[in-house]
Write a protein that holds these residues in place. Structure first.
Motif, PDB file in Angstrom:
ATOM      1  N   MET A   1       0.845  -1.187   0.000  1.00 26.76           N
ATOM      2  CA  MET A   1       0.000   0.000   0.000  1.00 26.76           C
ATOM      3  C   MET A   1       0.885   1.242   0.000  1.00 26.76           C
ATOM      4  O   MET A   1       1.896   1.294   0.679  1.00 26.76           O
ATOM      5  N   THR A   2       0.473   2.259  -0.751  1.00 26.38           N
ATOM      6  CA  THR A   2       1.269   3.482  -0.835  1.00 26.38           C
ATOM      7  C   THR A   2       0.627   4.572  -0.009  1.00 26.38           C
ATOM      8  O   THR A   2      -0.521   4.478   0.404  1.00 26.38           O
ATOM      9  N   ASP A   3       1.389   5.637   0.207  1.00 18.85           N
ATOM     10  CA  ASP A   3       0.868   6.803   0.932  1.00 18.85           C
ATOM     11  C   ASP A   3       0.182   7.779  -0.013  1.00 18.85           C
ATOM     12  O   ASP A   3      -0.241   8.847   0.405  1.00 18.85           O
ATOM     13  N   GLU A   4       0.123   7.423  -1.291  1.00 20.80           N
ATOM     14  CA  GLU A   4      -0.462   8.299  -2.292  1.00 20.80           C
ATOM     15  C   GLU A   4      -1.976   8.365  -2.121  1.00 20.80           C
ATOM     16  O   GLU A   4      -2.658   7.342  -2.058  1.00 20.80           O
ATOM     17  N   HIS A   5      -2.507   9.557  -2.025  1.00 21.26           N
ATOM     18  CA  HIS A   5      -3.953   9.748  -1.883  1.00 21.26           C
ATOM     19  C   HIS A   5      -4.602   9.909  -3.255  1.00 21.26           C
ATOM     20  O   HIS A   5      -3.989  10.457  -4.166  1.00 21.26           O
ATOM     21  N   PRO A   6      -5.831   9.440  -3.405  1.00 21.14           N
ATOM     22  CA  PRO A   6      -6.536   9.638  -4.679  1.00 21.14           C
ATOM     23  C   PRO A   6      -6.664  11.124  -4.994  1.00 21.14           C
ATOM     24  O   PRO A   6      -6.775  11.956  -4.083  1.00 21.14           O
ATOM     25  N   GLN A   7      -6.634  11.435  -6.262  1.00 21.68           N
ATOM     26  CA  GLN A   7      -6.774  12.820  -6.701  1.00 21.68           C
ATOM     27  C   GLN A   7      -7.988  12.942  -7.606  1.00 21.68           C
ATOM     28  O   GLN A   7      -8.354  12.002  -8.314  1.00 21.68           O
ATOM     29  N   ALA A   8      -8.596  14.099  -7.576  1.00 24.69           N
ATOM     30  CA  ALA A   8      -9.724  14.366  -8.469  1.00 24.69           C
ATOM     31  C   ALA A   8      -9.242  14.348  -9.914  1.00 24.69           C
ATOM     32  O   ALA A   8      -8.100  14.720 -10.204  1.00 24.69           O
ATOM     33  N   TRP A   9     -10.102  13.879 -10.783  1.00 23.65           N
ATOM     34  CA  TRP A   9      -9.784  13.883 -12.207  1.00 23.65           C
ATOM     35  C   TRP A   9     -10.024  15.269 -12.777  1.00 23.65           C
ATOM     36  O   TRP A   9     -10.881  16.021 -12.316  1.00 23.65           O
ATOM     37  N   ARG A  10      -9.294  15.584 -13.833  1.00 23.60           N
ATOM     38  CA  ARG A  10      -9.510  16.828 -14.573  1.00 23.60           C
ATOM     39  C   ARG A  10     -10.379  16.492 -15.774  1.00 23.60           C
ATOM     40  O   ARG A  10     -10.142  15.495 -16.468  1.00 23.60           O
ATOM     41  N   VAL A  11     -11.396  17.294 -16.030  1.00 20.27           N
ATOM     42  CA  VAL A  11     -12.261  17.094 -17.195  1.00 20.27           C
ATOM     43  C   VAL A  11     -11.673  17.919 -18.333  1.00 20.27           C
ATOM     44  O   VAL A  11     -11.689  19.155 -18.299  1.00 20.27           O
ATOM     45  N   ALA A  12     -11.125  17.221 -19.336  1.00 14.88           N
ATOM     46  CA  ALA A  12     -10.497  17.881 -20.477  1.00 14.88           C
ATOM     47  C   ALA A  12     -11.529  18.307 -21.514  1.00 14.88           C
ATOM     48  O   ALA A  12     -11.326  19.293 -22.227  1.00 14.88           O
ATOM     49  N   ASP A  13     -12.633  17.564 -21.585  1.00 20.93           N
ATOM     50  CA  ASP A  13     -13.681  17.876 -22.553  1.00 20.93           C
ATOM     51  C   ASP A  13     -14.980  17.246 -22.061  1.00 20.93           C
ATOM     52  O   ASP A  13     -14.953  16.239 -21.342  1.00 20.93           O
ATOM     53  N   SER A  14     -16.075  17.831 -22.436  1.00 18.85           N
ATOM     54  CA  SER A  14     -17.379  17.296 -22.045  1.00 18.85           C
ATOM     55  C   SER A  14     -18.360  17.540 -23.180  1.00 18.85           C
ATOM     56  O   SER A  14     -18.435  18.643 -23.722  1.00 18.85           O
ATOM     57  N   THR A  15     -19.099  16.484 -23.548  1.00 20.43           N
ATOM     58  CA  THR A  15     -20.082  16.583 -24.616  1.00 20.43           C
ATOM     59  C   THR A  15     -21.447  16.176 -24.084  1.00 20.43           C
ATOM     60  O   THR A  15     -21.592  15.084 -23.518  1.00 20.43           O
ATOM     61  N   GLN A  16     -22.423  17.048 -24.255  1.00 24.24           N
ATOM     62  CA  GLN A  16     -23.800  16.737 -23.851  1.00 24.24           C
ATOM     63  C   GLN A  16     -24.381  15.742 -24.847  1.00 24.24           C
ATOM     64  O   GLN A  16     -24.409  16.005 -26.043  1.00 24.24           O
ATOM     65  N   ILE A  17     -24.840  14.590 -24.360  1.00 23.09           N
ATOM     66  CA  ILE A  17     -25.418  13.561 -25.225  1.00 23.09           C
ATOM     67  C   ILE A  17     -26.918  13.768 -25.366  1.00 23.09           C
ATOM     68  O   ILE A  17     -27.458  13.786 -26.467  1.00 23.09           O
ATOM     69  N   VAL A  18     -27.609  13.918 -24.240  1.00 22.09           N
ATOM     70  CA  VAL A  18     -29.052  14.171 -24.238  1.00 22.09           C
ATOM     71  C   VAL A  18     -29.405  14.923 -22.961  1.00 22.09           C
ATOM     72  O   VAL A  18     -28.789  14.711 -21.910  1.00 22.09           O
ATOM     73  N   LYS A  19     -30.364  15.820 -23.090  1.00 24.11           N
ATOM     74  CA  LYS A  19     -30.852  16.544 -21.915  1.00 24.11           C
ATOM     75  C   LYS A  19     -32.314  16.872 -22.159  1.00 24.11           C
ATOM     76  O   LYS A  19     -32.664  17.595 -23.085  1.00 24.11           O
ATOM     77  N   ASP A  20     -33.163  16.278 -21.312  1.00 24.21           N
ATOM     78  CA  ASP A  20     -34.581  16.589 -21.362  1.00 24.21           C
ATOM     79  C   ASP A  20     -35.129  16.533 -19.939  1.00 24.21           C
ATOM     80  O   ASP A  20     -34.345  16.524 -18.985  1.00 24.21           O
TER      81      ASP A  20
END
Length: 170
Positions: A1-20
């Motif tokens: 086990m490491t001492d490394e903590h999880p990090q938030a992901w960076r959103v490089a791009d986002s595409t809306q597929i459907v919204k209703d």
């Protein structure tokens, strides 16, 4: 086990597929803390949900039997539904109880909320206990009905989830 903590992901791009009014689905291109690209990563953003465990003055649970299209089955379950825009979760719980069963709660207790599915859903699920529910069971349509239900447990411990809990509609 490491001492490394999880990090938030960076959103490089986002595409809306459907919204209703029923669903908001997007596909994100994400980069994790190690620089790896995860794409597409689908995120659902439905309205918040409520679930109500309603019990009448005889401590019988009030359940709903209805067709659930996602699962493709008719099943007995708790009162539940979406929180409408501008509505509080508590008001949604009272509304859904009345709409789905014809019952009105004598007391509503907020049990807190959880993430619906925090891996890919952006909404919360709010849980309530409705005590001293009064009214009369009714059928909303040919696909749903409500009824009091006697709960039986094969062990006295409610915490022991390895034991079956069953519901027998009245």
């Amino acid at each position: 086990m490491t001492d490394e903590h999880p990090q938030a992901w960076r959103v490089a791009d986002s595409t809306q597929i459907v919204k209703d009014r029923w669903i908001d689905l997007r596909a994100d291109t994400c980069v994790d803390g190690r620089g790896r690209t995860i794409a597409p990563y689908y995120v659902l953003k439905p309205a918040d949900w409520i679930t109500v465990l309603a019990v009448d003055e005889s401590d019988q649970a009030i359940v709903v039997e209805e067709y659930r299209h996602g699962a493709g089955i008719v099943a007995i379950g708790l009162v539940g539904g979406a929180v409408d825009e501008g509505e509080s979760p508590g008001d949604a719980a009272l509304r859904e109880l009345r709409e789905e069963t014809g019952y009105v709660a004598g007391e509503i207790i907020d049990l807190g909320s959880t993430w619906a599915n925090w891996g890919n859903h952006a909404n919360r699920s709010h849980h309530f206990l409705a005590r001293a529910a009064a009214g009369s069971p009714r059928s909303r349509s040919t696909t749903a009905r409500s009824s009091p239900c006697t709960w039986s447990r094969s062990t006295p411990s409610a915490i022991d989830s390895s034991r079956a809990t069953t519901c027998s509609p009245g």
